[in-house]
Design an enzyme around this catalytic site. Structure first.
Site, PDB file in Angstrom:
ATOM      1  N   GLY A 214       0.787  -1.221   0.000  1.00 13.21           N
ATOM      2  CA  GLY A 214       0.000   0.000   0.000  1.00 13.21           C
ATOM      3  C   GLY A 214       0.818   1.269   0.000  1.00 13.21           C
ATOM      4  N   GLU A 215       2.132   1.161   0.152  1.00 14.06           N
ATOM      5  CA  GLU A 215       2.984   2.349   0.211  1.00 14.06           C
ATOM      6  C   GLU A 215       3.595   2.601  -1.157  1.00 14.06           C
ATOM      7  OE1 GLU A 215       7.100   3.804   2.388  1.00 14.06           O
ATOM      8  OE2 GLU A 215       5.872   2.246   3.332  1.00 14.06           O
ATOM      9  N   ALA A 216       3.493   3.868  -1.593  1.00 16.85           N
ATOM     10  CA  ALA A 216       3.962   4.210  -2.935  1.00 16.85           C
ATOM     11  C   ALA A 216       5.441   3.924  -3.114  1.00 16.85           C
ATOM     12  CB  ALA A 216       3.672   5.685  -3.224  1.00 16.85           C
ATOM     13  N   ILE A 219       5.923   0.232  -3.805  1.00 15.14           N
ATOM     14  CA  ILE A 219       5.509  -0.085  -5.174  1.00 15.14           C
ATOM     15  C   ILE A 219       6.585   0.360  -6.153  1.00 15.14           C
ATOM     16  CG2 ILE A 219       3.795   0.377  -6.953  1.00 15.14           C
ATOM     17  CD1 ILE A 219       1.737   0.751  -4.791  1.00 15.14           C
TER      18      ILE A 219
END
Length: 1269
Positions: A214-216, A219
């Site tokens: 969920g963390e940019a 990713i």
């Protein structure tokens, strides 16, 4: 919020009514209200307006929060996501049948069920720990030896997706930035083989084993490595991994857009293609490719939903925010979001309006609940104008603290609503108004309400920064002016004291001084939009104004440095689009500060560096967009004429670059190169030597301190040093080469560690250093480094590491449009690295410096000889034609024209193709190397024989003896080494080449001799007289005599060289015959005979020019030069011809008749006798006739004639002996043709008794027997 069923025009009436009340009665009108009542009415009206806009904002915020209420915030999102995915995994419950599959391979030898059970329990515990905290779980599994210690083994464990592992936690672990987790992620990606797999299918396959975190930032790390791996498996897919990286994000966004029911306006194929324009290193990907990718994703969804338990109706915004992808698509397309209503739905608005009209006539009040915030847009559009007027006028006219506070609150609420709604015009109007009310542009008039406006500006920046876009410029301008005023108030030294060109400004030592122009400018004030306040005013500053200004400065003490810096520190919380807009605005403000003609400042520039540091950890996609803005800014300011400003900017850029180089860059990416690009542009364009030197020092420091981290940045590094190598300043050149030398000597493996194409950039940089005119040692070292590069290239190891697939294939690194490539029909991958190196050395051979020429020739041919076995046959042909042969273009091949000072010159020089000259040594080395190369690679280069012969015969055709001698030696060695391997056609080609070289010189040389026909050589050495007559050409008699003598001297010099060259050619052809007789056919021998005959005839022709000989002898006497050896030339030519024919008859008795050799031999003897007899004739007597003897007086010969006869005696004796050696029948056959010549010889005077003796023997042994018969 409940909206009464009335028209928007009624809302407008309410707001306009409140506006009129807030403004009070118009001037000149009467009112029954008292002053207190009027003020109260005005205050309440403003308060109502503030309440309206505040309620709008509150309702808008509430509706926006409802849309996201199903998405947990912060770290809770990950925990909640876990709880919905695999409940059994949280408890560590792993089905037995799945565990047995894994246990069979490892516990097949286990003796008891108890061991299996213990293993199972520990594995379940590890899985449970992993699903709670992945790093702890992996640590436990490694400790209990359920997983190996290496990253590859952990990656394999995760990829097998062991039963019970939470897929979300796998993704979360793979995205960690800790070193071991990062290595596991790299090993995980490297285990995939994407070769020949479509890009969309590769993403689908890749994401099938886990769920994106969920963390940019996580990713970003995963997708960055995915792009690198895909490009490594498919090296021809994209220009660089940056393209795959951006396209991967775009595909994920397309997948979300296409398969989410909450997205009404679906992305079309043309939208998808347009959004991805220019992502392939500035070029577009094929539309067919993008179209097929679009169809593939739309038809078949990539299952990457963050949480399947979240209702579909709530996943539109939540998924994007969970993935950290909100706003990313706009960055992919490099466009700002368009101004349009949030969630606008035309049908919904029309339906509401129709309901309003249908119920208009009913008496009862009806209320409708509205949930779509689009309706708010229309309300704001009709309300904002009156509100702006009310707040602005009230704030301007009133000093009442309650009223001004309400007005400022109204501005803040209005900015919030218009910014979030995307109403750009309205937002900018409110922000600009607040900025103007700060009075920072005219601080002498500042009041408390203006300080409150400053506070409002800071609050707006903190609270609504994500929606300000272009309005950031106004806010940052205010912050800049605040800092400036604070510095003036503190009495600190201004930036202008060291940035101004004149450097005459004095610092402010105490508050209130009148001697500081900066203070005077601020006191005088100016308009809000002016970049330099009070500069052009001619008004004087009074002490009262200064005191008032100082008092107002004390108001700014309410704004501390913390509040000011908080805006910039808060930038790391801005979303992706907002941070780009923030950087753009800050660059504009900084540019205005730096370009101020009287008061340049660096406040915003410093803040640029700070916010770059704050945001360094943003994903690469966002950073790329930010850096596009920053890069243009640094280049523009770095080229400033203000040296101090430019130096400060370059140092700021250095700080950023040093910070950025701390980040690791994966293979096939190009961001480091783009990051360092401003250094390259400024280095190439700057006119300041100080800036160029500073850049070289900055790059040197960065590279040497971060050498292990430099990847794609090597390209920019070498481009900077290449520009430095061509610099006009010696210190810059030597400084750059010092670093370059250290890089090549100590860090060469790092250059090609991730990108082998950088090798060519390194080579081109070294070649540029070889052209430096400041230090020959540096140039020679650069050539030596080129040889070192060749050795490394030959060793291999790095050529195929870049952009290579698993099967070892690689991609060519060369640009097919490069000038070095012309002439190559095909270049293999390996050859593409060799070509720039070899071509550079080839061009160096024409350098004007002797040691550089010689060294480059030697290194070039040594490289070819040592490593030529690595080249393909096709590449060899290209190298020979495009690298080797151009070295000899025009070498000693030009026809030299008369030059005044060359008659006595002993310096041997040959014209080169670019106008430079080759000395004898270089010319000799080049010819020898060419022959050695051809012999060494004869099997490959055999078809190039004609080109090699063309070069060597070019040496032979030289009008200078030295190069001709070189050509002779090289030709003889070539023939000597390859004689037995040459075919008859190749022998014919060699013979014809030598013949053409020899004969082609005759016409040009005879034309040169004809220049003597119009020259009058004086009888004695010219002497000066007081009276000098002028000729028709404008020369005096003595000047003309000097010119004639110089021309004659030049002709003499060329004649001597010509004679020596012709004798060399004759010698080499005869030696070739003698050593390779067994390989020569009759046809080829005939060509050799023609060559020898032609040279002999040419010698006789030269010697027959009696008038010319006399002129030349006279000129030589005057110039004190030795006479040209014409007699020697003729004697040697005929002697060689005679000997050659005798050997030919002796060694080829079977071909004597067929080749008519005996008749040629007799003809040569006759010619020799005739030449001798002509020499014995006195110049006053008639020349002897060949057919009939004539009577004449025989006069005694002069000393010159006697010397000539003595020189010709040996040749005559050889001819007579040859004739006497003929068989009786053969002698009888030819006696008639030369008998009268023998008779004439008897009657002649001879310088040697040997002639008479040989004649006597000839008559006795050959003619006597014929007479007796």
């Amino acid at each position: 919020m409940w909206i009464h069923l009335i028209y928007l025009k009624d809302i407008c009436r309410i707001v306009n009514g409140l506006l009129k009340t807030a403004l009070g009665p118009p001037p000149g009108s009467t009112t029954t209200l008292s002053a207190v009542q009027d003020i109260t009415f005005r205050h309440e009206s403003v308060k109502c307006l503030v309440g309206i806009i505040k309620s709008m904002g509150a309702w808008m915020d509430q509706q926006l929060k409802i849309g996201d209420s199903d998405l947990p915030s912060g770290s809770e999102s990950e925990t909640s996501a876990e709880s919905h995915l695999t409940p059994s995994a949280e408890d560590g419950v792993v089905p037995d049948y799945e565990l047995n599959l894994e246990l069979n391979s490892e516990l097949s030898d286990s003796a008891t069920l108890e061991q299996r059970r213990a293993y199972k329990i520990e594995l379940q515990k590890g899985v449970q720990l992993f699903n709670k905290k992945p790093s702890k779980g992996i640590e436990f599994l490694i400790k209990t030896k359920k997983v190996g210690k290496s990253p590859e083994e952990v990656a394999s464990f995760l990829k097998k997706n062991t039963a019970g592992l939470n897929e979300t936690m796998i993704g979360d672990y793979l995205g960690e930035r800790e070193e071991f987790a990062l290595r596991v992620m790299h090993a995980y990606l490297d285990s995939f083989n994407f070769k020949s797999i479509d890009f969309g299918e590769a993403i689908r396959f890749f994401l099938s084993g886990f769920r994106l975190p969920g963390e940019a930032q996580k990713i970003d790390r995963i997708m960055e490595k995915f792009a690198e791996r895909y490009c490594k498996c498919n090296p021809n897919s994209f220009t660089s991994a940056d393209t795959a990286y951006v396209l991967a994000y775009s595909v994920i966004m397309l997948n979300t857009d296409a398969h989410n029911s909450m997205v009404k306006d679906k992305m079309t194929k043309s939208d998808f293609i347009r959004n991805n324009r220019g992502i392939d290193d500035g070029k577009d990907l094929p539309e067919e490719y993008l179209g097929a990718l679009y169809d593939q994703i739309v038809k078949n969804e990539i299952k990457i939903n963050a949480d399947s338990s979240v209702p579909q109706s709530k996943q539109a915004n939540s998924l994007n925010k969970l993935l950290g992808l909100d706003g990313i698509l706009n960055l992919v397309s490099w466009k700002q979001t368009e101004e349009k209503p949030l969630g606008a739905n035309g049908l919904l608005i029309r339906h509401i309006q129709e309901q309003f009209k249908a119920k208009l006539g009913k008496s009862e009040s009806v209320y409708h609940a509205v949930s779509d915030i689009a309706i708010l847009r229309f309300m704001v559009e009709v309300c904002w104008g009156p509100m702006l007027a009310a707040f602005s006028v009230s704030l301007d006219q009133s000093d009442d603290r309650l009223t001004t506070t309400q007005c400022i609150l109204g501005f803040r609420y209005a900015v919030h609503v218009t910014a979030v709604m995307g109403l750009q015009t309205q937002r900018d109007a409110f922000v600009t108004s607040v900025a103007k009310f700060t009075f920072l542009h005219c601080a002498a008039d500042m009041k408390q309400k203006n300080v409150d406006a400053v506070k409002a500006i800071i609050s707006i920046a903190i609270e609504d920064g994500n929606h300000l876009q272009e309005a950031w410029e106004h806010i940052l301008t205010c912050l800049s002016r605040i800092e400036h005023l604070q510095l003036l108030g503190e009495g600190a030294t201004t930036d202008a004291s060291f940035l101004s060109v004149s450097n005459t400004e004095q610092s402010l030592m105490k508050k209130g001084t009148l001697q500081n122009p900066a203070v005077m400018a601020v006191v005088l004030g100016g308009s809000y939009d002016s970049t330099t306040v009070g500069v052009n005013s001619s008004r004087l500053v009074t002490p009262e104004q200064i005191n008032h200004f100082i008092a107002n400065l004390n108001l700014l003490d309410q704004i501390g440095n913390f509040e000011l810096n908080h805006v910039f520190a808060h930038s790391q919380r801005l979303n992706s689009e907002a941070i780009v807009a923030f950087v753009k605005a800050l660059c504009k403000v900084s540019m205005s500060e730096l370009q101020s003609p009287t008061d340049p400042r660096v406040f915003s520039l410093i803040k640029l560096v700070e916010i770059a540091h704050y945001n360094m950890n943003r994903i690469r996609l966002v950073w790329s967009r930010m850096w596009n803005v920053l890069s243009d800014f640094f280049v523009s300011v770095g080229l400033s004429e203000n040296l101090s400003v430019a130096i400060f900017v370059m140092d700021s850029l250095r700080q950023l670059a040093m910070k950025f180089l701390e980040r690791e860059e994966l293979a096939n990416y190009n961001f480091q190169n783009r990051f360092l690009r401003p250094f390259v542009i400024i280095m190439q364009k700057s006119n300041s030597a100080e800036i160029r030197e500073l850049i070289v020092r900055c790059i040197s420091q960065m590279v040497l301190s971060r050498v292990t981290n430099v990847k794609s940045g090597w390209k920019s590094v070498f481009m900077v040093f290449t520009a430095a190598a061509a610099d006009e300043r010696k210190n810059i050149v030597l400084l750059a080469f010092e670093t370059m030398e250290k890089i090549v000597r100590e860090y060469f493996p790092h250059i090609t560690e991730t990108d082998a194409t950088v090798f060519t950039d390194c080579v081109r940089c070294l070649i540029k250093f070889t052209n430096s005119r400041f230090n020959n040692d540096a140039s020679l070292n650069a050539i030596a480094f080129l040889r070192f590069c060749a050795v490394k290239l030959a060793e291999g190891g790095f050529v195929c590491t870049n952009k290579s697939s698993d099967d070892g294939s690689s991609v060519s690194s060369i640009n097919k449009d490069d000038s070095d490539v012309k002439g190559f029909a095909y270049i293999d991958d390996h050859g593409s690295y060799w070509l720039p190196l070899l071509t550079g050395l080839s061009k160096l051979t024409s350098d004007s410096r002797l040691d550089i020429r010689k060294s480059s020739v030697e290194v070039l041919f040594n490289i070819l000889k040592d490593h030529g076995h690595l080249f393909s046959r096709v590449f060899w042909v290209g190298i020979f034609n495009s690298v080797v042969l151009p070295i000899f273009n025009g070498v000693c091949g030009r026809r030299d024209m008369p030059v005044k000072d060359e008659q006595n010159s002993q310096t041997l020089r040959c014209s080169h193709h670019d106008g430079s000259t080759w000395d004898t040594e270089t010319s000799t080395v080049a010819a020898q190397c060419l022959v050695d190369l051809y012999i060494g690679f004869y099997s490959v280069l055999r078809p190039q024989l004609s080109n090699v012969l063309s070069v060597l015969t070019g040496y032979l055709r030289s009008s200078i003896q030295g190069p001709a001698s070189t050509g002779v030696v090289a030709m003889f060695r070539l023939i000597g080494e390859l004689g037995s391997r040459l075919s008859e056609d190749e022998w014919r080609e060699i013979c014809l080449a030598i013949k053409e070289a020899a004969i082609s010189m005759f016409p040009g040389f005879m034309k040169l001799l004809r220049t003597m026909d119009d020259i009058e050589v004086p009888e004695n050495s010219p002497s000066r007289s007081s009276t000098e007559a002028s000729t028709d050409h404008g020369f005096t008699d003595h000047e003309l005599e000097d010119v004639n003598l110089q021309t004659a001297g030049y002709v003499v010099s060329k004649m001597k060289s010509h004679i020596a060259i012709q004798l060399l050619i004759m010698q080499v052809i005869i030696d070739m015959y003698e050593t390779n007789l067994q390989f020569l056919s009759a046809a080829n021998i005939n060509i050799i005979v023609d060559i020898v005959s032609s040279v002999a005839s040419h010698a006789q022709e030269l010697n027959s020019e009696t008038t010319l000989r006399k002129k030349i002898q006279k000129a030589c006497s005057i110039l004190e030069l030795s006479d040209p050896p014409l007699v020697h030339f003729e004697n040697e030519a005929y002697q060689n011809y005679l000997n050659f024919l005798q050997d030919l008859i002796k060694n080829n008795p079977s071909d004597v008749e067929k080749m008519n050799l005996e008749s040629q031999l007799v003809a040569v003897c006759e010619k020799i006798l005739q030449i001798y007899l002509n020499c014995t004739i006195n110049q006053n007597t008639v020349q002897i006739s060949v057919n009939e003897p004539t009577s004449r007086w025989v006069l005694p010969l002069g000393s010159a004639k006697r010397e000539e006869l003595a020189a010709r005696t040996s040749l005559l004796v050889s001819a007579l002996k040859t004739l006497s050696g003929l068989e009786k029948d053969r002698f009888r056959k030819y006696i008639a043709s030369f008998f009268h010549l023998l008779v004439a010889l008897i009657r002649c005077e001879h310088s040697s008794s040997e002639v008479q003796r040989v004649l006597s023997d000839l008559f006795q042994s050959s003619i006597g027997p014929i007479i007796k018969q």
